[in-house]
Write an enzyme that holds these catalytic residues in place. Structure first.
Site, PDB file in Angstrom:
ATOM      1  N   ARG A   8       1.171  -1.130   0.052  1.00 38.47           N
ATOM      2  CA  ARG A   8      -0.177   0.018   0.078  1.00 38.47           C
ATOM      3  C   ARG A   8       0.777   1.058  -0.011  1.00 38.47           C
ATOM      4  NH1 ARG A   8      -2.710   4.107   0.079  1.00 38.47           N
ATOM      5  NH2 ARG A   8      -4.764   4.417   0.874  1.00 38.47           N
TER       6      ARG A   8
ATOM      7  N   GLU B  53     -11.548   4.871  -6.026  1.00 35.63           N
ATOM      8  CA  GLU B  53     -11.958   3.581  -5.708  1.00 35.63           C
ATOM      9  C   GLU B  53     -12.515   2.875  -7.335  1.00 35.63           C
ATOM     10  OE1 GLU B  53     -11.432   1.545  -3.125  1.00 35.63           O
ATOM     11  OE2 GLU B  53     -10.670   3.453  -2.424  1.00 35.63           O
TER      12      GLU B  53
ATOM     13  N   ARG C 271      -0.928  -5.228   4.681  1.00 34.91           N
ATOM     14  CA  ARG C 271      -0.215  -4.677   3.248  1.00 34.91           C
ATOM     15  C   ARG C 271       1.011  -4.002   3.960  1.00 34.91           C
ATOM     16  NH1 ARG C 271      -5.172  -1.907   0.545  1.00 34.91           N
ATOM     17  NH2 ARG C 271      -5.075  -0.787   2.745  1.00 34.91           N
TER      18      ARG C 271
END
Length: 132
Positions: free
Chosen positions: A46, A54, A92
């Site tokens: 990330r 999104e 992540r």
């Protein structure tokens, strides 16, 4: 006395190895969206300080495709931020991403494919905030 020297050398080697692990080169295997991807080692990353639109919005698709064109299949350098945890709540890795010395996180902001993620402080917070 010799044992202390060997122990110190071992600790130093482990510390250097850990720093190399945190700031390492890897290849991008798959781009998930405009701020997340998977390395060839299977690490999900990330990108620190940015928030991409999104999916499946049009802006999200554009952001993902821009990141894909930039880094897919290329060797990048991942850098940890010492103000943040190593991973987010989803497991992540939280990293700055560099390609040939260029800050890709910042580039995503400059080109308008992501916005500044302001919900926590990180080393480049002020620099990234200039591109909001």
């Amino acid at each position: 006395m010799m044992n202390k020297k060997y122990m110190l050398a071992l600790i130093l080697c482990l510390l250097v190895s850990y720093m190399i692990y945190l700031n390492r080169d890897t290849t991008v295997y798959r781009v998930i969206d405009g701020d997340t991807f998977v390395t060839n080692k299977g690490d999900k990353v990330r990108m620190i300080g940015i928030d991409a639109p999104e999916l499946p919005s049009l802006q999200g698709i554009r952001s993902k495709m821009y990141l894909y064109d930039l880094i897919k299949g290329k060797t990048i350098t991942l850098q940890k931020d010492n103000n943040l945890h190593n991973k987010d709540k989803y497991g992540r890795l939280l990293r700055y991403v560099y390609l040939d010395g260029e800050d890709i996180n910042l580039l995503m902001l400059k080109k308008g494919y992501a916005s500044h993620y302001k919900y926590f402080y990180f080393n480049k917070f002020k620099q990234y905030n200039n591109y909001e």
